[in-house]
Design a protein around this motif. Structure first.
Motif, short mmCIF file in Angstrom:
data_model
loop_
_atom_site.label_atom_id
_atom_site.label_comp_id
_atom_site.label_asym_id
_atom_site.label_seq_id
_atom_site.Cartn_x
_atom_site.Cartn_y
_atom_site.Cartn_z
N ALA A 1 -25.55 -34.65 -24.92
CA ALA A 1 -25.02 -34.45 -23.27
C ALA A 1 -25.21 -33.38 -22.72
N HIS A 2 -25.15 -32.23 -23.62
CA HIS A 2 -25.24 -30.75 -23.17
C HIS A 2 -25.99 -30.03 -24.16
N PRO A 3 -27.10 -30.08 -24.28
CA PRO A 3 -28.12 -29.53 -25.17
C PRO A 3 -27.79 -28.00 -25.61
N GLU A 4 -27.51 -27.21 -24.56
CA GLU A 4 -27.25 -25.90 -24.63
C GLU A 4 -25.86 -25.65 -25.59
N LYS A 5 -25.08 -26.39 -25.83
CA LYS A 5 -23.97 -26.54 -26.51
C LYS A 5 -23.95 -26.97 -28.07
N SER B 1 -17.04 -33.94 -33.81
CA SER B 1 -18.14 -34.70 -32.95
C SER B 1 -17.90 -36.13 -33.00
N TYR B 2 -18.45 -36.90 -32.12
CA TYR B 2 -18.54 -38.21 -31.88
C TYR B 2 -19.91 -38.59 -31.93
N LEU B 3 -20.28 -39.21 -33.08
CA LEU B 3 -21.80 -39.65 -33.40
C LEU B 3 -22.07 -40.97 -33.04
N PHE B 4 -23.12 -41.11 -32.72
CA PHE B 4 -23.70 -42.44 -32.16
C PHE B 4 -25.04 -42.96 -32.64
N PHE B 5 -25.34 -43.76 -33.47
CA PHE B 5 -26.54 -44.40 -34.03
C PHE B 5 -27.00 -45.40 -33.38
N ALA C 1 -25.05 -36.62 -31.19
CA ALA C 1 -23.66 -36.12 -31.10
C ALA C 1 -23.17 -35.77 -29.75
N PHE C 2 -21.81 -36.28 -29.66
CA PHE C 2 -21.27 -35.93 -28.40
C PHE C 2 -19.76 -35.28 -28.65
N GLU C 3 -19.36 -34.39 -27.74
CA GLU C 3 -18.25 -33.60 -28.03
C GLU C 3 -16.85 -34.56 -27.61
N ASN C 4 -17.20 -35.44 -26.75
CA ASN C 4 -15.93 -36.31 -26.49
C ASN C 4 -16.50 -38.08 -26.37
N THR C 5 -15.73 -38.95 -26.39
CA THR C 5 -16.06 -40.09 -26.45
C THR C 5 -16.37 -40.53 -24.95
N HIS C 6 -15.98 -40.04 -23.91
CA HIS C 6 -16.45 -40.26 -22.57
C HIS C 6 -17.92 -40.23 -22.34
N GLU C 7 -18.46 -39.12 -23.02
CA GLU C 7 -20.14 -38.75 -23.11
C GLU C 7 -20.64 -39.85 -23.91
N ARG C 8 -19.96 -40.03 -25.06
CA ARG C 8 -20.64 -41.21 -25.88
C ARG C 8 -20.78 -42.34 -25.18
N SER D 1 -28.15 -49.86 -27.47
CA SER D 1 -27.13 -50.49 -28.55
C SER D 1 -27.12 -49.67 -29.96
N GLY D 2 -25.87 -49.72 -30.48
CA GLY D 2 -25.79 -48.71 -31.70
C GLY D 2 -24.54 -49.05 -32.33
N THR D 3 -24.09 -48.01 -33.16
CA THR D 3 -23.12 -47.82 -33.95
C THR D 3 -22.23 -46.65 -33.83
N GLU D 4 -20.85 -46.65 -33.66
CA GLU D 4 -20.30 -45.20 -33.43
C GLU D 4 -19.76 -44.87 -35.01
N MET D 5 -19.90 -43.59 -34.96
CA MET D 5 -19.41 -42.94 -36.39
C MET D 5 -18.96 -41.56 -36.32
N LYS D 6 -18.27 -41.12 -37.33
CA LYS D 6 -17.77 -39.66 -37.45
C LYS D 6 -18.83 -39.12 -38.36
N TRP D 7 -18.60 -37.44 -38.30
CA TRP D 7 -19.41 -36.79 -39.31
C TRP D 7 -18.89 -37.20 -40.73
#
Length: 150
Positions: A92-96, A103-107, A121-128, A136-142
């Protein structure tokens, strides 16, 4: 005599500061279009994806996809105990760069990442949650991703 002691002390302090600063375990910004992946050797070009490992000695390893950082670890190119930190580009914020462990991952097959992990990868669940409105996809953690076999 005092001048000599001062010069020696000053030199030691400067040397110590240089040594400490050269062993930083913080990530460095990825230079897209310039840096190459330490696993697949491709140029890191898609700003939505990318990752870094930082060794305890301060060495930086850069990757163009989460698939490559996983492969680098699995192939034993760095030992787990030698890793000071792992970082992933925030989709959501590629400069970061964000901590991989936090992180909160989404496949999603629809994402089409550079080396086929198709994981953002996302810093928070809101952005994910925002991306989940369109894909459509799957949530996961690192840690869960690291133990999966592809």
């Amino acid at each position: 005599m005092f001048k000599y002691i001062f010069k020696v002390s000053y030199s030691l302090i400067i040397s110590a500061l240089f040594i400490l600063s050269s062993c930083s375990t913080k990530p460095q910004p990825i230079q897209f279009g310039v840096d190459n992946c330490d696993f697949c050797k491709m140029t890191i070009s898609d700003q939505r994806y990318g990752a870094e490992l930082v060794s305890k000695k301060g060495r930086i390893f850069k990757f163009d996809d989460i698939h490559c950082i996983k492969g680098f670890i699995e192939n034993g190119q760095i030992k787990h105990q030698d890793i000071a930190g792992s970082w992933i580009v925030d989709f959501a914020h590629p400069e970061k760069l964000i901590s991989a462990k936090e992180s909160y991952l989404f496949f999603s097959e629809q994402l089409k990442s550079p080396m086929g992990s198709n994981i953002a990868a996302f810093e928070n669940t809101h952005e994910r949650a925002k991306i989940q409105e369109n894909y459509s996809g799957t949530e996961m953690k690192w840690d869960d991703y690291l133990v999966q076999h592809h």
